[in-house]
Design a protein around this motif. Structure first.
Motif, PDB file in Angstrom:
ATOM      1  N   TYR A  18      11.105  41.275 -50.355  1.00 40.90           N
ATOM      2  CA  TYR A  18      12.154  40.945 -51.323  1.00 40.90           C
ATOM      3  C   TYR A  18      11.803  41.405 -52.732  1.00 40.90           C
ATOM      4  O   TYR A  18      12.700  41.696 -53.537  1.00 40.90           O
ATOM      5  CB  TYR A  18      12.482  39.451 -51.271  1.00 40.90           C
ATOM      6  CG  TYR A  18      13.361  39.142 -50.080  1.00 40.90           C
ATOM      7  CD1 TYR A  18      14.736  39.330 -50.136  1.00 40.90           C
ATOM      8  CD2 TYR A  18      12.807  38.742 -48.868  1.00 40.90           C
ATOM      9  CE1 TYR A  18      15.545  39.103 -49.042  1.00 40.90           C
ATOM     10  CE2 TYR A  18      13.604  38.507 -47.756  1.00 40.90           C
ATOM     11  CZ  TYR A  18      14.975  38.700 -47.849  1.00 40.90           C
ATOM     12  OH  TYR A  18      15.776  38.490 -46.749  1.00 40.90           O
ATOM     13  N   ARG A  22      14.405  43.890 -54.582  1.00 41.86           N
ATOM     14  CA  ARG A  22      14.949  43.596 -55.921  1.00 41.86           C
ATOM     15  C   ARG A  22      14.453  44.572 -56.979  1.00 41.86           C
ATOM     16  O   ARG A  22      14.826  44.473 -58.152  1.00 41.86           O
ATOM     17  CB  ARG A  22      14.586  42.174 -56.344  1.00 41.86           C
ATOM     18  CG  ARG A  22      14.926  41.074 -55.354  1.00 41.86           C
ATOM     19  CD  ARG A  22      16.374  41.056 -54.938  1.00 41.86           C
ATOM     20  NE  ARG A  22      16.618  40.003 -53.957  1.00 41.86           N
ATOM     21  CZ  ARG A  22      17.615  39.992 -53.090  1.00 41.86           C
ATOM     22  NH1 ARG A  22      18.484  40.991 -53.089  1.00 41.86           N
ATOM     23  NH2 ARG A  22      17.776  39.002 -52.223  1.00 41.86           N
ATOM     24  N   LEU A  62      13.414  36.025 -56.590  1.00 40.35           N
ATOM     25  CA  LEU A  62      13.645  37.137 -55.665  1.00 40.35           C
ATOM     26  C   LEU A  62      14.864  36.926 -54.788  1.00 40.35           C
ATOM     27  O   LEU A  62      15.194  37.781 -53.974  1.00 40.35           O
ATOM     28  CB  LEU A  62      12.406  37.350 -54.783  1.00 40.35           C
ATOM     29  CG  LEU A  62      11.123  37.745 -55.509  1.00 40.35           C
ATOM     30  CD1 LEU A  62       9.978  37.920 -54.510  1.00 40.35           C
ATOM     31  CD2 LEU A  62      11.320  39.017 -56.313  1.00 40.35           C
ATOM     32  N   ILE A  64      15.263  34.902 -52.270  1.00 45.74           N
ATOM     33  CA  ILE A  64      14.861  34.858 -50.867  1.00 45.74           C
ATOM     34  C   ILE A  64      15.780  33.884 -50.131  1.00 45.74           C
ATOM     35  O   ILE A  64      16.016  32.778 -50.617  1.00 45.74           O
ATOM     36  CB  ILE A  64      13.395  34.398 -50.734  1.00 45.74           C
ATOM     37  CG1 ILE A  64      12.469  35.419 -51.398  1.00 45.74           C
ATOM     38  CG2 ILE A  64      13.000  34.209 -49.272  1.00 45.74           C
ATOM     39  CD1 ILE A  64      11.015  34.981 -51.486  1.00 45.74           C
TER      40      ILE A  64
END
Length: 282
Positions: A18, A22, A62, A64
């Motif tokens: 991630y 990103r 992030l 997630i």
């Protein structure tokens, strides 16, 4: 999954995936969390597990998914005791991440075309007949399979992928319409043509060698995880990490591989191919 190396490896791989998704560097992420980029690197290498607070911050910065961050948090809470308990869903996600990062991927199925090699028609039509799956189960399962295959095909490090399929699984394509049978054969041929992929057919059922299983090894992959075997039954699954047990599955694999023949050779022996042969029988 007591003292699981997979559980220790998992948070780092999620973080790495991630962070790259990103477009963030280890230094940027470390600055946000108040840690060094070296610490982020140790997380991603599976050498250190982030704390619960760090997991929550990682999930926030992030983006997630909640399911993954929940597992990361649970692993972090239990790291000291080494008593993280895996469930069936976590094992399936470990399989997904192993396909994203491990260098050697070996799959055997005596009854079905393995998930990453299935067409949409096979998944929705054949599995509905064979397993009685609901619409919700089929939709969720197909989304998961597509994500796994997309990630595996996007890899640039050429992992070795070997898929063993029983002749029974190919013969069972007769339960699908002719066009769907042909599409499934074409999917197998396409995957077999890829660099470092092999699809082999085992021309007899070997019940003494058990059900489906998959073997994952780090191989030469830079971020490959620990070696393990994935296997499942209707209502449970296991990621087996103990070396003696992995070796026993290796023995099964070598036996089946020794009995197998290349997909192209098998189809050539079937004259016009399995899909065409089946349509002529109807």
């Amino acid at each position: 999954m007591a003292q699981s190396h997979l559980a220790k490896w998992f948070p780092g791989r999620v973080t790495h995936h991630y962070r790259e998704l990103r477009g963030r560097t280890q230094g940027y992420l470390g600055a946000l969390l108040g840690v060094s980029y070296q610490t982020v690197g140790r997380w991603e290498q599976g050498k250190k597990c982030p704390t619960v607070g760090e997991v929550l911050a990682l999930a926030k910065y992030l983006k997630i998914p909640q399911e993954l961050s929940n597992y990361m948090e649970e692993i972090s809470r239990n790291e000291a005791q080494k008593n993280f308990r895996a469930d069936q869903r976590f094992n399936a996600i470990c399989l997904q991440y192993a396909e994203m990062y491990n260098g050697v991927i070996c799959k055997w199925d005596p009854l079905y075309i393995p998930g990453i090699a299935q067409t949409r028609a096979y998944h929705f039509k054949f599995l509905r007949m064979a397993e009685g799956s609901t619409d919700q189960q089929l939709k969720r399962g197909w989304k998961f399979k597509l994500a796994r295959l997309k990630a595996l095909l996007a890899r640039t490090d050429n992992p070795r992928v070997v898929i063993l399929i029983s002749e029974t699984a190919l013969l069972n394509l007769r339960f699908l319409p002719a066009a769907d049978r042909l599409d499934q054969i074409k999917r197998l041929q396409y995957l077999d043509s890829l660099t470092n992929w092999e699809i082999m057919i085992v021309p007899a059922v070997h019940l003494e060698h058990g059900g489906a299983f998959e073997i994952y090894r780090a191989g030469e992959a830079e971020f490959g995880g620990p070696d393990f075997v994935y296997t499942e039954v209707l209502d449970d699954s296991w990621c087996i990490e103990e070396t003696p047990r992995i070796e026993r599955y290796d023995e099964r694999w070598k036996f089946l591989l020794g009995k197998s023949i290349a997909l192209k050779e098998y189809l050539d022996d079937r004259r016009d191919g399995v899909a065409e042969e089946h349509s002529q029988r109807e």
